[in-house]
Design an enzyme around this catalytic site. Structure first.
Site, PDB file in Angstrom:
ATOM      1  N   GLU A  38      44.443  41.818  33.467  1.00  0.00           N
ATOM      2  CA  GLU A  38      45.247  41.591  32.457  1.00  0.00           C
ATOM      3  C   GLU A  38      44.557  42.128  31.068  1.00  0.00           C
ATOM      4  O   GLU A  38      43.225  41.863  31.058  1.00  0.00           O
ATOM      5  CB  GLU A  38      45.620  40.229  32.251  1.00  0.00           C
ATOM      6  CG  GLU A  38      46.671  39.899  33.617  1.00  0.00           C
ATOM      7  CD  GLU A  38      47.142  38.492  33.186  1.00  0.00           C
ATOM      8  OE1 GLU A  38      46.696  37.635  32.498  1.00  0.00           O
ATOM      9  OE2 GLU A  38      47.964  38.119  34.454  1.00  0.00           O
ATOM     10  N   ARG A  92      63.002  60.071  28.905  1.00  0.00           N
ATOM     11  CA  ARG A  92      63.308  61.383  29.475  1.00  0.00           C
ATOM     12  C   ARG A  92      64.395  60.952  30.521  1.00  0.00           C
ATOM     13  O   ARG A  92      65.330  61.458  30.799  1.00  0.00           O
ATOM     14  CB  ARG A  92      62.299  62.088  30.141  1.00  0.00           C
ATOM     15  CG  ARG A  92      61.422  62.647  29.336  1.00  0.00           C
ATOM     16  CD  ARG A  92      60.206  63.354  30.192  1.00  0.00           C
ATOM     17  NE  ARG A  92      60.522  64.579  30.611  1.00  0.00           N
ATOM     18  CZ  ARG A  92      59.590  65.136  31.627  1.00  0.00           C
ATOM     19  NH1 ARG A  92      58.517  64.402  32.319  1.00  0.00           N
ATOM     20  NH2 ARG A  92      59.885  66.201  32.289  1.00  0.00           N
ATOM     21  N   LYS A 191      67.052  77.182  33.060  1.00  0.00           N
ATOM     22  CA  LYS A 191      66.363  76.399  34.138  1.00  0.00           C
ATOM     23  C   LYS A 191      67.037  75.344  34.851  1.00  0.00           C
ATOM     24  O   LYS A 191      67.947  74.983  34.354  1.00  0.00           O
ATOM     25  CB  LYS A 191      65.045  75.552  33.348  1.00  0.00           C
ATOM     26  CG  LYS A 191      64.222  74.740  34.066  1.00  0.00           C
ATOM     27  CD  LYS A 191      63.198  73.797  33.464  1.00  0.00           C
ATOM     28  CE  LYS A 191      63.475  72.823  32.649  1.00  0.00           C
ATOM     29  NZ  LYS A 191      62.363  72.294  32.091  1.00  0.00           N
ATOM     30  N   GLY A 224      53.902  70.343  34.242  1.00  0.00           N
ATOM     31  CA  GLY A 224      53.576  71.566  34.176  1.00  0.00           C
ATOM     32  C   GLY A 224      54.393  72.678  34.911  1.00  0.00           C
ATOM     33  O   GLY A 224      54.351  73.875  34.772  1.00  0.00           O
TER      34      GLY A 224
HETATM   35  C1  R5P Z   1      62.824  69.267  29.473  1.00  0.00           C
HETATM   36  O1  R5P Z   1      63.745  68.988  29.029  1.00  0.00           O
HETATM   37  C2  R5P Z   1      61.633  69.663  28.642  1.00  0.00           C
HETATM   38  O2  R5P Z   1      61.848  70.133  27.427  1.00  0.00           O
HETATM   39  C3  R5P Z   1      60.222  70.200  29.294  1.00  0.00           C
HETATM   40  O3  R5P Z   1      60.530  71.567  29.638  1.00  0.00           O
HETATM   41  C4  R5P Z   1      59.957  69.435  30.671  1.00  0.00           C
HETATM   42  O4  R5P Z   1      60.179  68.122  30.201  1.00  0.00           O
HETATM   43  C5  R5P Z   1      58.795  70.098  31.169  1.00  0.00           C
HETATM   44  O5  R5P Z   1      58.403  69.169  32.327  1.00  0.00           O
HETATM   45  P1  R5P Z   1      57.354  69.587  33.437  1.00  0.00           P
HETATM   46  O6  R5P Z   1      56.209  70.183  32.907  1.00  0.00           O
HETATM   47  O7  R5P Z   1      57.374  68.729  34.326  1.00  0.00           O
HETATM   48  O8  R5P Z   1      58.051  70.759  34.040  1.00  0.00           O
END
Ligand code: R5P
Length: 300
Positions: A38, A92, A191, A224
């Site tokens: 803690e 998110r 994407k 990433g």
């Molecule tokens: C998506 O909505 C965001 O703009 C980023 O492209 C995304 O959160 C990147 O996440 P990661 O690095 O896990 O692909």
């Protein structure tokens, strides 16, 4: 009304920069871990308005300490406690993507609204939410854009043939606001995400990058996977060089290595996390000033 900025040990440098830009004192919060894991939080004497600075990346433990600090600042005399969270975590998950999932954006937003009198953050992940005010109901909430800061960072020694590429539609606002003042060409991909590290991408007009430098722009890097996939496509299309420029770099060290191995020559981000160096202090200070949270300079 006196103000001071209070910060946690992990972010002394960006917090002190912000306090200097605001012209107010910066005061450190002491943290100690008990043997059972803690946290003990100890704050110095508070000013009437306390700006509490903490970026909420990797925020599970940080959130608890943040609420303890807000409470201790009130106990020490703060009449209002404003949160400066350059990165606002848990935004998110803005819906239950599968039955039974908690909507963390709603839960964490309500918690912040309950414990703070105001919030300033940078480029929050609100792609499907109309405004930050919806997330933190009943308190003043400012979402500022890092785009001008990113554009300024990019302008130094910029090759005018550079193409700015956004990996998906959500990155378009950043791509366009950075490209406009610099007069650069842009491309934005589409994407599809099948899993945390499983994304596929298509970029219409990608042939335009042949033998030209590319800067990949996004609001954040998490695993990433998005930028690794994008960099692969750009290299296959003959890009001369691929760099990345983002607001929030949330990637682990291992994921940063994977980004470099994928052919991203350089990766720059704001100092919203320890992984970035582009200072947000000036834009944050302007927001805090315009919000009227500075009052008189220094302590009473
Ligand atoms: C998506 O909505 C965001 O703009 C980023 O492209 C995304 O959160 C990147 O996440 P990661 O690095 O896990 O692909």
């Amino acid at each position: 009304m006196a103000s001071a900025l209070f910060y946690f040990p992990e972010a002394a440098a960006p917090a002190q920069r912000l306090a200097r830009h605001c012209g107010i004192p910066a005061e450190a919060i002491a943290l100690r871990s008990f043997p059972d894991g803690e946290s003990l939080v100890r704050v110095p004497e508070a000013t009437e308005t306390a700006l509490l600075y903490r970026s909420l990346d990797r925020s599970n433990g940080k959130l608890v300490e943040l609420l303890l600090a807000a409470s201790a600042l009130r106990d020490r005399g703060a009449r209002r406690v404003m949160l400066i969270a350059p990165y606002l975590g848990y935004m998110r998950q803005d819906m239950a993507f599968h039955p039974g999932e908690a909507v963390s954006q709603r839960v964490i937003g309500a918690l912040i609204a309950q414990h703070f009198d105001g919030l300033v953050t940078v480029d929050p992940h609100l792609h499907r939410t109309a405004s930050l005010a919806e997330v933190v109901p009943g308190i003043p909430a400012l979402a500022i854009s890092a785009a001008p800061v990113l554009a300024a960072a990019l302008s130094d020694g910029l090759d005018p043939r550079t193409v700015l590429v956004g990996p998906d539609g959500e990155s378009r606002p950043w791509v366009e606001s950075i490209a406009k003042p610099l007069g650069l060409a842009t491309l934005v991909g589409e994407k599809v995400r099948a899993g945390d590290r499983d994304v596929s991408l298509a970029i219409a007009g990608i042939a335009a990058v042949r033998e030209r430098p590319v800067v990949l722009v996004d609001d954040c890097i998490s695993s990433g996977a998005t930028l690794v996939t994008c960099a692969g496509l750009l290299q296959a299309a003959g890009a001369a060089r691929v760099e990345a420029l983002v607001t929030h770099n949330l990637a682990s060290e291992a994921d940063v290595q994977r980004l470099h191995a994928s052919g991203i020559d350089s990766l720059r981000a704001t100092d919203s996390t320890a992984a970035g160096t582009i200072p947000l202090a000036e834009v944050l200070a302007r927001a805090v000033h315009e919000a009227g949270w500075l009052g008189a300079r220094g302590r009473d």
